[in-house]
Design a protein around this motif. Structure first.
Motif, PDB file in Angstrom:
ATOM      1  N   ILE A  30      11.661  10.251 -14.372  1.00 31.64           N
ATOM      2  CA  ILE A  30      11.807  11.532 -13.684  1.00 31.64           C
ATOM      3  C   ILE A  30      11.229  11.426 -12.270  1.00 31.64           C
ATOM      4  CG2 ILE A  30      11.168  13.986 -13.747  1.00 31.64           C
ATOM      5  CD1 ILE A  30      11.167  13.787 -16.781  1.00 31.64           C
ATOM      6  N   ALA A  31      10.102  10.698 -12.139  1.00 29.70           N
ATOM      7  CA  ALA A  31       9.513  10.500 -10.813  1.00 29.70           C
ATOM      8  C   ALA A  31      10.502   9.804  -9.892  1.00 29.70           C
ATOM      9  CB  ALA A  31       8.222   9.686 -10.936  1.00 29.70           C
ATOM     10  N   CYS A  32      11.190   8.788 -10.428  1.00 27.16           N
ATOM     11  CA  CYS A  32      12.207   8.102  -9.631  1.00 27.16           C
ATOM     12  C   CYS A  32      13.253   9.100  -9.168  1.00 27.16           C
ATOM     13  CB  CYS A  32      12.907   7.026 -10.464  1.00 27.16           C
ATOM     14  SG  CYS A  32      11.893   5.643 -10.857  1.00 27.16           S
ATOM     15  N   ALA A  33      13.713   9.917 -10.119  1.00 29.09           N
ATOM     16  CA  ALA A  33      14.783  10.854  -9.809  1.00 29.09           C
ATOM     17  C   ALA A  33      14.339  11.840  -8.728  1.00 29.09           C
ATOM     18  CB  ALA A  33      15.205  11.602 -11.074  1.00 29.09           C
ATOM     19  N   LEU A  34      13.146  12.381  -8.893  1.00 32.37           N
ATOM     20  CA  LEU A  34      12.669  13.361  -7.919  1.00 32.37           C
ATOM     21  C   LEU A  34      12.407  12.700  -6.577  1.00 32.37           C
ATOM     22  CD1 LEU A  34      10.268  15.524 -10.049  1.00 32.37           C
ATOM     23  CD2 LEU A  34      12.637  15.949  -9.430  1.00 32.37           C
ATOM     24  N   ARG A  81       0.841  -1.188   0.000  1.00 35.21           N
ATOM     25  CA  ARG A  81       0.000   0.000   0.000  1.00 35.21           C
ATOM     26  C   ARG A  81       0.887   1.253   0.000  1.00 35.21           C
ATOM     27  NH1 ARG A  81      -4.190   0.056   4.605  1.00 35.21           N
ATOM     28  NH2 ARG A  81      -4.538  -2.015   3.760  1.00 35.21           N
ATOM     29  N   ASP A  82       1.928   1.195   0.791  1.00 33.18           N
ATOM     30  CA  ASP A  82       2.843   2.326   0.884  1.00 33.18           C
ATOM     31  C   ASP A  82       3.560   2.555  -0.448  1.00 33.18           C
ATOM     32  OD1 ASP A  82       4.243   4.368   2.332  1.00 33.18           O
ATOM     33  OD2 ASP A  82       6.008   3.059   2.134  1.00 33.18           O
ATOM     34  N   ARG A  83       3.933   1.446  -1.072  1.00 32.97           N
ATOM     35  CA  ARG A  83       4.595   1.557  -2.369  1.00 32.97           C
ATOM     36  C   ARG A  83       3.710   2.279  -3.368  1.00 32.97           C
ATOM     37  NH1 ARG A  83       7.877  -3.781  -4.377  1.00 32.97           N
ATOM     38  NH2 ARG A  83       9.654  -3.447  -3.038  1.00 32.97           N
ATOM     39  N   HIS A  84       2.456   1.854  -3.433  1.00 32.94           N
ATOM     40  CA  HIS A  84       1.551   2.468  -4.399  1.00 32.94           C
ATOM     41  C   HIS A  84       1.310   3.927  -4.068  1.00 32.94           C
ATOM     42  CE1 HIS A  84       0.048  -0.641  -7.195  1.00 32.94           C
ATOM     43  NE2 HIS A  84       0.637  -1.432  -6.307  1.00 32.94           N
ATOM     44  N   ALA A  85       1.136   4.210  -2.775  1.00 34.57           N
ATOM     45  CA  ALA A  85       0.876   5.593  -2.364  1.00 34.57           C
ATOM     46  C   ALA A  85       2.056   6.476  -2.760  1.00 34.57           C
ATOM     47  CB  ALA A  85       0.652   5.654  -0.849  1.00 34.57           C
ATOM     48  N   GLN A  86       3.239   5.966  -2.494  1.00 36.41           N
ATOM     49  CA  GLN A  86       4.445   6.725  -2.815  1.00 36.41           C
ATOM     50  C   GLN A  86       4.559   6.979  -4.309  1.00 36.41           C
ATOM     51  OE1 GLN A  86       8.668   5.890  -1.146  1.00 36.41           O
ATOM     52  NE2 GLN A  86       8.313   4.533  -2.856  1.00 36.41           N
ATOM     53  N   ALA A  87       4.284   5.924  -5.094  1.00 36.38           N
ATOM     54  CA  ALA A  87       4.381   6.068  -6.547  1.00 36.38           C
ATOM     55  C   ALA A  87       3.369   7.095  -7.035  1.00 36.38           C
ATOM     56  CB  ALA A  87       4.154   4.725  -7.223  1.00 36.38           C
ATOM     57  N   SER A  88       2.110   6.994  -6.554  1.00 40.93           N
ATOM     58  CA  SER A  88       1.102   7.951  -7.038  1.00 40.93           C
ATOM     59  C   SER A  88       1.475   9.366  -6.629  1.00 40.93           C
ATOM     60  CB  SER A  88      -0.305   7.670  -6.504  1.00 40.93           C
ATOM     61  OG  SER A  88      -0.416   6.397  -6.051  1.00 40.93           O
ATOM     62  N   ARG A  89       2.064   9.499  -5.434  1.00 41.49           N
ATOM     63  CA  ARG A  89       2.405  10.839  -4.961  1.00 41.49           C
ATOM     64  C   ARG A  89       3.367  11.519  -5.944  1.00 41.49           C
ATOM     65  NH1 ARG A  89       3.706   9.365  -0.069  1.00 41.49           N
ATOM     66  NH2 ARG A  89       5.967   9.526  -0.209  1.00 41.49           N
ATOM     67  N   TRP A  90       4.410  10.798  -6.312  1.00 41.99           N
ATOM     68  CA  TRP A  90       5.401  11.417  -7.206  1.00 41.99           C
ATOM     69  C   TRP A  90       4.851  11.624  -8.601  1.00 41.99           C
ATOM     70  CZ3 TRP A  90       8.920  14.038  -5.126  1.00 41.99           C
ATOM     71  CH2 TRP A  90       9.466  13.658  -3.887  1.00 41.99           C
ATOM     72  N   LEU A  91       4.074  10.647  -9.075  1.00 43.63           N
ATOM     73  CA  LEU A  91       3.519  10.792 -10.432  1.00 43.63           C
ATOM     74  C   LEU A  91       2.546  11.962 -10.481  1.00 43.63           C
ATOM     75  CD1 LEU A  91       3.063   7.023 -11.261  1.00 43.63           C
ATOM     76  CD2 LEU A  91       4.629   8.619 -12.364  1.00 43.63           C
ATOM     77  N   THR A  92       1.733  12.128  -9.417  1.00 40.23           N
ATOM     78  CA  THR A  92       0.791  13.235  -9.405  1.00 40.23           C
ATOM     79  C   THR A  92       1.521  14.567  -9.386  1.00 40.23           C
ATOM     80  OG1 THR A  92      -0.445  11.786  -7.953  1.00 40.23           O
ATOM     81  CG2 THR A  92      -1.392  13.959  -8.354  1.00 40.23           C
ATOM     82  N   ARG A  93       2.592  14.592  -8.635  1.00 46.46           N
ATOM     83  CA  ARG A  93       3.344  15.851  -8.594  1.00 46.46           C
ATOM     84  C   ARG A  93       3.840  16.242  -9.974  1.00 46.46           C
ATOM     85  NH1 ARG A  93       8.002  17.000  -4.389  1.00 46.46           N
ATOM     86  NH2 ARG A  93       8.473  18.466  -6.047  1.00 46.46           N
TER      87      ARG A  93
END
Lengths: 501, 352
Positions: A153-157, A117-129
């Motif tokens: 780019i999301a990974c990098a940020l 759940r945390d993984r998905h939340a984290q991924a969506s957070r960066w992608l949304t940004r």
């Protein structure tokens, strides 16, 4: 004035004897897009690798916000907030976006529990940004190229990158995707990230960058603010002023057309609509940036990836070239770019390599004739002044320049009429280079038609009677041999209309 | 590859010479330990001429398969199907001669055709469709054995071959077992093919660098196909020799022979990665295995722990691993002793 975000001082780096970087100074401010520009082989890739820690500099210092980076390695670059987005996104295609992001961001024991759940939340957070509408559960392989870049780019940020290197990020994007990427890059600039932007496309650099640094022959030619520099000035910086007048090519009197291409294309490799005439006794130079389709064109002509459009005429007769054997039978010869994998078989003795393409000529009945082979080998070793202890020496034990001479001699032994040379002096020392140049001039005097592909503009200018410039798989411009480097570079960059004076 | 101007010391320490020492040592050991005198004062065991001929007879079939595999392995390929194809060819020979009533010579020629066809299927899949040789021949390995079993329904055994045919496997000609002449003939042909023709030169080039060979304009596909068809045809010859030696053809003929043959080739110094190797090495590899197998059977019961077959397998395995290890160690040793001289080390390719 605060210390720049990233500062490089007097960076040098050599590979073997070749100096790739000779004392480069470079600085990047926070909230800046800094373009890096240079010809093929100017040292851009090496500089990037020094910044990302993939190569260790031989000398010079790197500093991040004034603090020197010591023992700079990929892991420490990552930790310091330096990230690189490559032309080809390097995601794991079979893992989901969330997993790909987690792989870069999470650390710790391989046995720890995974919190999905945390993984998905984290991924969506960066992608949304980033304003990306990408489901973190999608497999990365299903994403389009620009979407994959966004994930990168999301990974990098997510990793807290403050220095972002982008190496030709628009190479595989459509104009609309490009525009989206540009606005994203501009947004990133607002947040204080420093961006090093590498591209061959001048219009992108003018649209995006704040400053530009031009590299030439491993040295920085200068850094300019984008507002007080023009396109032609940049081109001149890239090619250097000393190159504008080419040394006069050997007084060649080209004969009739040997090989004629009419609208030749090969959909598999992206070569499209290439038309040219290759005359006996001339050197036809093929210039262009990396990825312009030059090697691909040579491979089409040699039957490695046969043409599927247009026609090829040899002596006015239409021919079909479906395999290297057919090409050879027609009198074509191809000295490939990758000498170590394709040009010569390094494990074989010199003499075996020399006769490999002319078995039928040297050994007419299929029986080996060691005496004849040794004589032929000796003749070419003398003619090309190959430095080796004997014809039986293993080819891999020779230096790069001598290996290249073997690769060339192998094809000269076939008595070709058309010689396709692909980067014949790449990775070759200066002495061997001038010897190979002399040899090419000799060959044209014997009436051999030479198609010379080279990323080394000075080589093209010095040897060519005419210069074809490739771009995006096409051959839009054929310039006279006495063109200037700036004219060739302008055509390669896609500005053939407004030629430099 | 041995160069033309090797120093004597290097020649004496070359792989082939080392293997020759092993073969000689094996032979001397078994001659001393495996020869005895029975109660009536007659010499028995390894030292007798009959026993020596037995060694030769037994090594012919595996030797032929090893010869067939040498060019294939030189191209960095492999053919696991040769043993199964031997079985299929043996059965087909029985079918042609016994069931169809064809003359002996015609049946033998048709059998060779079956071998060529079997090799041809491998060739089509490997050279034509560019499938990996290991998987293709693993498939045909099962396929050919299965066909042989299907044809005989697993039970038919062809026997009662005429003496004219059994002469090939059980008699002597000019002082040697007949099949030894066949073997020597093929060894000569393969030696000429590999070491004296452009085809042999090409198969090394393909083994070292298939792409490089293609860039040199060699007909890589056609050459590969040739070698697999040759391998299939020689398997058929081995089938005839096998049938003539035992006087019978069954579906299990040559079961497991492919592994002995591969062992002999690799033991002989041919690199499984292609490029390096020689027919002489293969012959020595065959000799080392054949002497070991037969010699162990002649040892007194105490020494061979009452299990000659198992012992032979064990020793063969140990010998192969020893040879590979020795090769690796000498390579590492050489790389330690050779200083990285300037100009010898290929310089790293400059960055784009």
């Amino acid at each position: 004035m605060p210390a720049p975000l990233l500062e490089l001082r007097q960076i040098t780096k050599s590979f073997g004897g070749a100096r790739a970087l000779r004392g480069v100074d470079f600085d990047l401010r926070a909230g800046e897009i800094h373009a890096l520009l240079g010809e093929n082989g100017a040292g851009k890739s090496t500089l990037i690798k020094v910044i990302t820690g993939a190569h260790a500099a031989d000398a010079g210092t790197l500093a991040l916000e004034g603090a020197p980076l010591r023992h700079h390695q990929p892991a420490s670059a990552h930790a310091a907030g330096i990230a690189c987005i490559y032309q080809q996104p390097a995601l794991f295609p079979d893992l989901t976006v969330a997993e790909n992001i987690a792989l870069r961001l999470e650390s710790g024991s391989p046995w720890r529990r995974v919190d999905w759940r945390d993984r998905h939340a984290q991924a969506s957070r960066w992608l949304t940004r980033l304003g990306a509408h990408i489901d973190p559960g999608t497999e990365a392989g299903e994403l389009s190229m620009p979407e994959q870049q966004l994930v990168e780019i999301a990974c990098a940020l997510g990793a807290g990158a403050r220095v972002l290197l982008m190496d030709e990020p628009t190479a595989s994007l459509t104009p609309r995707e490009q525009e989206k990427l540009f606005s994203l890059i501009r947004d990133l600039r607002q947040t204080g990230v420093g961006i090093i932007y590498i591209s061959h496309r001048l219009e992108e650099i003018f649209a995006l960058a704040d400053r530009v640094t031009v590299l030439r022959d491993g040295a920085s030619v200068g850094t300019r603010s984008i507002s007080d520099v023009t396109e032609s000035e940049l081109i001149r910086m890239m090619v250097g002023r000393d190159l504008t007048s080419a040394p006069a090519p050997a007084e060649a009197r080209p004969g009739g057309a040997v090989l004629v291409l009419r609208g030749v294309g090969c959909s598999a490799t992206g070569v499209r609509d290439v038309s040219l005439e290759l005359r006996a006794g001339e050197v036809f130079g093929v210039a262009g940036l990396v990825g312009a389709g030059r090697t691909e064109l040579a491979r089409v002509l040699f039957g490695l990836t046969p043409a599927d459009a247009g026609e090829i005429l040899l002596d006015g007769r239409e021919v079909s070239i479906r395999s290297p054997r057919q090409a050879m039978a027609l009198g074509l010869a191809y000295v490939p770019e990758d000498r170590r994998r394709h040009g010569a078989i390094l494990e074989l003795p010199v003499s075996h390599n020399l006769t490999l393409a002319s078995h039928a000529r040297v050994f007419p009945r299929g029986w080996l004739r060691p005496q004849a082979e040794r004589e032929l080998a000796r003749r070419f070793i003398t003619q090309l002044s190959v430095r080796c202890s004997s014809p039986e020496e293993t080819t891999g034990a020779l230096s790069g320049g001598n290996q290249q001479k073997i690769a060339l001699a192998r094809w000269l032994a076939t008595c070709p009429r058309v010689l396709l040379l692909d980067e014949p002096t790449q990775g070759v020392d200066v002495g061997a280079k001038s010897e190979i140049h002399g040899l090419i001039r000799d060959l044209t005097r014997q009436g051999i038609a030479v198609l010379l592909i080279s990323s080394d503009l000075s080589e093209i200018l010095a040897l060519s009677d005419r210069i074809g410039v490739m771009r995006g798989g096409t051959l839009p411009a054929i310039l006279p041999g006495r063109s200037t480097a700036a004219e060739v570079m302008a055509a390669a960059l896609g500005q053939e209309e407004k030629r430099a004076p | 590859m041995p160069s033309h101007r090797q120093r004597p010391a290097a020649f004496l320490l070359s792989h082939e010479m080392l293997l020759l020492y092993v073969v000689i040592a094996e032979w001397i050991f078994f001659y001393l330990a495996g020869t005895g005198v029975n109660r009536r004062g007659v010499v028995i065991g390894f030292g007798t001429l009959d026993r020596q001929f037995d060694v030769l007879r037994h090594s012919c079939e595996i030797g032929l398969l090893a010869l067939a595999l040498t060019p294939v392995i030189l191209t960095a390929g492999i053919d696991l199907s040769v043993g199964s194809l031997l079985g299929l060819c043996a059965v087909m020979f029985g079918v042609f001669w016994h069931d169809a009533g064809l003359p002996l010579v015609v049946a033998a020629l048709l059998t060779l055709g079956v071998g060529a066809l079997g090799g041809g299927l491998n060739a089509t899949l490997i050279a034509g469709l560019r499938l990996p040789p290991l998987i293709v021949t693993l498939g045909t390995y099962s396929l050919y054995r299965g066909l042989a079993e299907a044809i005989t329904r697993g039970s038919v055994t062809y026997t009662d071959f005429p003496p004219a045919f059994l002469f090939l496997g059980q008699e002597r000609w000019l002082g040697l077992p007949t099949q030894a002449w066949v073997f020597l003939g093929f060894a000569t042909v393969l030696w000429l093919l590999i070491h004296r023709t452009t085809l042999g030169r090409s198969c090394r080039a393909i083994g070292f660098a298939p792409e490089g060979a293609c860039f040199a304009g060699l007909p890589v596909g056609r050459h590969l196909a040739t070698f697999y068809v040759i391998a299939g045809s020689i398997s058929a010859v081995a089938a005839l020799v096998y049938t003539a030696r035992l006087g019978q053809a069954k579906a299990d003929a040559g079961n497991g022979y492919e592994l002995f043959a591969i062992t002999a080739v690799v033991l002989g110094g041919t690199s499984i990665f292609g490029g390096t190797g020689s027919v002489t090495g293969t012959l020595l590899g065959v000799a080392a295995i054949a002497i070991l197998k037969n010699g162990l059977a002649c040892l007194p019961a105490v020494m061979r722990l009452n299990a000659a077959e198992e012992m032979a397998g064990l020793m063969t395995g140990a010998l192969l691993l020893l040879a590979l290890t020795a090769g690796a160690v000498s390579r590492i040793w050489a790389s330690f002793r050779r200083p990285p001289a300037a100009g010898v080390q290929p310089s790293p390719s400059p960055p784009a």
